[in-house]
Enzyme design. Structure first.
Site, PDB file in Angstrom:
ATOM      1  N   ASN A 169     -10.408  -2.910  -6.844  1.00  0.00           N
ATOM      2  CA  ASN A 169      -9.581  -1.956  -7.607  1.00  0.00           C
ATOM      3  C   ASN A 169     -10.161  -1.631  -8.977  1.00  0.00           C
ATOM      4  OD1 ASN A 169      -6.410  -3.227  -6.315  1.00  0.00           O
ATOM      5  ND2 ASN A 169      -7.692  -1.554  -5.573  1.00  0.00           N
ATOM      6  N   ASP A 194       0.834  -1.204   0.000  1.00  0.00           N
ATOM      7  CA  ASP A 194       0.000   0.000   0.000  1.00  0.00           C
ATOM      8  C   ASP A 194       0.869   1.254   0.000  1.00  0.00           C
ATOM      9  OD1 ASP A 194      -2.361   1.430   0.033  1.00  0.00           O
ATOM     10  OD2 ASP A 194      -2.569   1.363   2.213  1.00  0.00           O
TER      11      ASP A 194
END
Length: 248
Positions: free
Chosen positions: A69, A21
């Site tokens: 996503n 991340d």
């Protein structure tokens, strides 16, 4: 003392999973678009693989692209798919030299054809390797995985191949996409976020969680070593009390 010399090689996690991340925030700090951060994150993947190899970690799972996503801007999603194809093509020779084996978990059928083809070719190329097993979670989410596992088990019951009372942890684990992969002992998340984000929810039931502020493109082998040192400082009780783990 070097960090790696502080690690007990006999107690290294067999399986480490990482939620990578911070690519977008890292790019913003550089005054660049988000895709620049994703491109730069490829170097951190190399660092993680090299570190796992040096430690003797058997499985390294990277949360590469989640089912959620797809909700990002189309330009970013298209760029990520193209980056995946390019990265696999560029890295497969190095992975082969390092004896790395490649596995994929997630809904591969939902990926673009060129991405599926690249993944399939790389997996075939590396299938006989015996070093680190690099597991890429692509178009993956734990809830999707659990739904698919439930369907498999329901069909087995419907066909008469499985009794309802025979459903146990082993049956459920065997229906997951990680059926041939041990559960991770250590889960690392970068960028200072304290979330699991729909990743390996069944498999991390007893994983040690380790969160760091480092944004993914800045992740180095040393960060992996620090995580393992921290892991080795913890007492893994699995429901027992400390006294039960100590030899008399």
């Amino acid at each position: 003392m070097d960090l790696i010399n502080q690690i007990d090689k006999t107690r290294v996690p067999e399986h480490i999973a990482i939620i990578m991340d911070g690519n977008g925030r890292w790019a913003k700090q550089q005054g660049e678009m988000r895709l620049y951060g994703h491109n730069s994150g490829v170097g951190a993947v190399r660092e993680a693989v090299n570190g796992a190899d040096e430690l003797g970690v058997k499985y390294l799972t990277l949360y590469t692209f989640s089912t959620e996503n797809w909700n990002r801007p189309k330009e970013e999603v298209d760029g990520l798919m193209n980056l995946m194809v390019q990265t696999i093509a560029n890295e497969v020779d190095v992975l082969d030299e390092k004896n790395v084996k490649l596995e994929i978990i997630g809904d591969e059928e939902g990926l673009p054809s060129d991405c599926k083809d690249s993944l399939s070719a790389a997996r075939e190329r590396l299938k006989d390797n015996t070093g680190v097993v690099l597991v890429l979670a692509i178009n993956y989410s734990a809830r999707w995985e659990m739904i698919e596992a439930t369907k498999k088990i329901a069909n087995q019951v419907k066909s008469g191949d499985l009794e309802v009372d025979a459903i146990n942890e082993k049956v459920i684990s065997g229906a997951l996409s990680t059926q041939n992969i041990p559960d991770p002992e250590l889960l690392i998340r970068t960028s200072g976020e304290y979330r699991i984000s729909n990743f390996l929810l069944w498999q991390i039931a007893y994983s040690e969680l380790y969160f760091i502020d480092t944004l993914w493109p800045d992740f180095k082998q040393e960060n992996l070593f620090e995580a393992v040192i921290n892991y080795q400082s913890r007492e893994r009780r699995f429901g027992k009390v400390s006294e039960q783990l100590r030899p008399e």
